[in-house]
Design a protein around this motif. Structure first.
Motif, mmCIF file in Angstrom:
data_model
loop_
_atom_site.group_PDB
_atom_site.id
_atom_site.type_symbol
_atom_site.label_atom_id
_atom_site.label_comp_id
_atom_site.label_asym_id
_atom_site.label_seq_id
_atom_site.Cartn_x
_atom_site.Cartn_y
_atom_site.Cartn_z
ATOM 1 N N ILE A 1 0.875 -1.131 -0.124
ATOM 2 C CA ILE A 1 -0.168 0.072 -0.162
ATOM 3 C C ILE A 1 0.858 1.261 0.075
ATOM 4 N N LEU A 2 2.063 1.183 0.612
ATOM 5 C CA LEU A 2 3.039 2.360 0.751
ATOM 6 C C LEU A 2 3.379 2.526 -0.529
ATOM 7 N N SER A 3 3.696 1.452 -1.431
ATOM 8 C CA SER A 3 4.092 1.832 -2.812
ATOM 9 C C SER A 3 3.340 2.316 -3.545
ATOM 10 N N LEU A 4 1.995 1.757 -3.450
ATOM 11 C CA LEU A 4 0.938 2.466 -4.393
ATOM 12 C C LEU A 4 0.736 3.994 -3.909
ATOM 13 N N VAL A 5 0.412 4.234 -2.796
ATOM 14 C CA VAL A 5 0.099 5.469 -2.357
ATOM 15 C C VAL A 5 1.211 6.397 -2.739
ATOM 16 N N GLY A 6 2.657 6.059 -2.484
ATOM 17 C CA GLY A 6 3.704 6.839 -2.602
ATOM 18 C C GLY A 6 3.859 7.004 -4.180
ATOM 19 N N THR A 7 3.700 5.943 -4.810
ATOM 20 C CA THR A 7 3.473 6.313 -6.313
ATOM 21 C C THR A 7 2.611 7.184 -7.112
ATOM 22 N N TYR A 8 1.315 7.274 -6.240
ATOM 23 C CA TYR A 8 0.318 8.373 -6.584
ATOM 24 C C TYR A 8 0.886 9.691 -6.332
ATOM 25 N N PHE A 9 1.326 9.923 -5.372
ATOM 26 C CA PHE A 9 1.886 11.269 -4.923
ATOM 27 C C PHE A 9 3.115 11.804 -5.762
ATOM 28 N N ILE A 10 4.062 10.672 -5.913
ATOM 29 C CA ILE A 10 5.192 11.293 -6.735
ATOM 30 C C ILE A 10 4.956 11.429 -8.088
ATOM 31 N N ASN A 11 3.884 10.692 -8.723
ATOM 32 C CA ASN A 11 3.518 10.835 -10.045
ATOM 33 C C ASN A 11 2.791 12.312 -10.293
ATOM 34 N N HIS A 12 2.184 12.639 -9.105
ATOM 35 C CA HIS A 12 1.602 14.088 -9.418
ATOM 36 C C HIS A 12 2.315 15.140 -8.783
ATOM 37 N N SER A 13 3.773 14.935 -8.615
ATOM 38 C CA SER A 13 4.656 16.067 -8.161
ATOM 39 C C SER A 13 5.744 16.175 -8.884
ATOM 40 N N ASN A 14 6.755 16.899 -8.480
ATOM 41 C CA ASN A 14 7.998 16.979 -9.732
ATOM 42 C C ASN A 14 9.326 16.497 -8.801
ATOM 43 N N ILE A 15 9.007 15.610 -8.028
ATOM 44 C CA ILE A 15 10.195 14.915 -7.231
ATOM 45 C C ILE A 15 10.246 13.297 -7.753
ATOM 46 N N TRP A 16 11.592 13.027 -7.546
ATOM 47 C CA TRP A 16 11.808 11.558 -8.067
ATOM 48 C C TRP A 16 12.552 10.792 -6.827
ATOM 49 N N LEU A 17 11.916 9.817 -6.456
ATOM 50 C CA LEU A 17 12.248 9.409 -5.167
ATOM 51 C C LEU A 17 11.936 7.796 -5.231
ATOM 52 N N PHE A 18 13.022 6.921 -5.052
ATOM 53 C CA PHE A 18 13.030 5.688 -5.007
ATOM 54 C C PHE A 18 12.207 4.994 -6.153
ATOM 55 N N ALA A 19 12.395 5.135 -7.259
ATOM 56 C CA ALA A 19 11.837 4.567 -8.520
ATOM 57 C C ALA A 19 11.694 3.118 -8.468
ATOM 58 N N GLY A 20 12.413 2.455 -7.841
ATOM 59 C CA GLY A 20 12.213 0.866 -8.001
ATOM 60 C C GLY A 20 11.230 0.412 -6.887
ATOM 61 N N PHE A 21 10.754 1.537 -5.851
ATOM 62 C CA PHE A 21 9.825 1.080 -5.265
ATOM 63 C C PHE A 21 8.481 1.724 -5.443
ATOM 64 N N PHE A 22 8.623 3.082 -5.795
ATOM 65 C CA PHE A 22 7.494 3.784 -6.291
ATOM 66 C C PHE A 22 7.402 4.003 -7.620
ATOM 67 N N ASN A 23 6.656 2.898 -8.257
ATOM 68 C CA ASN A 23 6.422 2.706 -9.705
ATOM 69 C C ASN A 23 5.015 2.231 -9.840
ATOM 70 N N ASN A 24 4.343 2.290 -10.839
ATOM 71 C CA ASN A 24 3.008 1.558 -11.224
ATOM 72 C C ASN A 24 2.748 0.166 -10.916
ATOM 73 N N ALA A 25 4.069 -0.502 -11.158
ATOM 74 C CA ALA A 25 3.734 -2.092 -10.756
ATOM 75 C C ALA A 25 4.069 -2.654 -9.606
ATOM 76 N N GLN A 26 4.835 -1.833 -8.787
ATOM 77 C CA GLN A 26 5.174 -2.489 -7.537
ATOM 78 C C GLN A 26 4.324 -3.084 -6.576
ATOM 79 N N PHE A 27 3.188 -2.215 -6.639
ATOM 80 C CA PHE A 27 2.053 -2.463 -5.719
ATOM 81 C C PHE A 27 1.881 -4.039 -5.834
ATOM 82 N N TRP A 28 1.975 -4.721 -7.175
ATOM 83 C CA TRP A 28 1.560 -5.997 -7.194
ATOM 84 C C TRP A 28 2.326 -6.950 -6.640
ATOM 85 N N MET A 29 3.425 -6.534 -5.564
ATOM 86 C CA MET A 29 4.114 -7.733 -4.955
ATOM 87 C C MET A 29 3.272 -8.113 -3.925
#
Length: 273
Positions: A204-232
């Motif tokens: 859930i942290l990956s899902l929520v974090g990805t949403y906020f990062i996709n709607h901001s101008n920051i780059w943070l931990f792309a290996g974890f905060f991406n659209n696919a990682q929630f499916w772990m």
């Protein structure tokens, strides 16, 4: 004991590793051979099971290993050898092996084991009221975080790649330091339900974090905060089925299969392209 029905008594470590290799291979087929131009497909979704699966089995191994430090060193050495050889291939045959991320999941695993080792030593020294030992263990943890930044500062790209292979940056390891934190939580939360809660929480942290990062101008931990990682989160049924048994020995096969199948798939992908 023979089983008339597959997994009727749960899944042991050997069977888990076989499943992990299967899901990992599916993921890499999509990444290196199919190469979708937009988004990701079902193979990537299923492939998200592999990394938490291998991390979970590693944590189980950490509980029973005679020396956590030796296990961390073995993972680290394997990471260095694979990474340096990968760099060599990428420069020797850039058309086949160039332009792909460092193969670095073993660095993530090594850091996970290392910090579990350090945390346990800190806890032990505090319980025994050894102030000097506590300070030393805390300092050693900080040093392992700082050293990569010092060595990488001001280096060229090729030297940076080599240095990052020898002294991997904890902030840029595969799946990010949050994955390391998930492994540490799995180690100290030993109950199966607690471990499922840890998996769901980080998913859930990956899902929520990805949403906020996709709607901001920051780059943070792309290996974890991406659209696919929630499916772990799909790993949770297998986690519940784990029966705590070792099964057949499978100690070194992954160290060889992990890089070799990626090299082969990249070669196939380059030939098809």
């Amino acid at each position: 004991m023979k089983q008339s029905i597959l997994f009727q008594n749960g899944i042991n470590s050997f069977q888990m590793k076989c499943l992990g290799i299967f899901f990992m291979t599916l993921d890499h087929i999509e990444r290196y051979v199919i190469k979708p131009s937009v988004g990701y497909g079902i193979l990537t979704v299923l492939g998200r099971i592999a990394a938490p699966l291998f991390l979970f089995i590693l944590i189980k191994s950490v509980h029973f290993t005679r020396s956590k430090l030796k296990l961390a060193i073995r993972l680290y050495i394997a990471h260095v050898v694979i990474s340096l050889f990968t760099i060599f291939l990428s420069y020797f045959k850039p058309n086949w092996f160039g332009g792909f991320p460092q193969i670095g999941i073993l660095a993530t695993f090594a850091y996970t084991v290392l910090f579990i080792y350090i945390i346990e030593r800190v806890i032990s020294s505090i319980k025994n009221k050894k102030i000097a030992a506590t300070c030393f263990n805390l300092t050693s943890g900080v040093v392992f975080v700082i050293i990569p930044f010092v060595l990488l500062f001001g280096l060229s790209n090729i030297n940076g790649e080599i240095i990052n292979s020898v002294v991997p940056n904890i902030l840029t390891v595969e799946y990010s330091p949050l994955f390391i934190l998930m492994g540490i939580c799995w180690y100290f939360f030993k109950g199966k339900i607690s471990q499922v809660v840890v998996l769901v929480t980080f998913s859930i942290l990956s899902l929520v974090g990805t949403y906020f990062i996709n709607h901001s101008n920051i780059w943070l931990f792309a290996g974890f905060f991406n659209n696919a990682q929630f499916w772990m989160i799909l790993f949770f049924p297998l986690l519940l089925l784990y029966n705590e048994n070792k099964g057949r020995s499978f100690k070194y096969f992954f160290y060889f299969y992990y890089p070799l199948h990626i090299y082969l798939l990249m070669f196939i992908g380059a030939v098809i392209k």
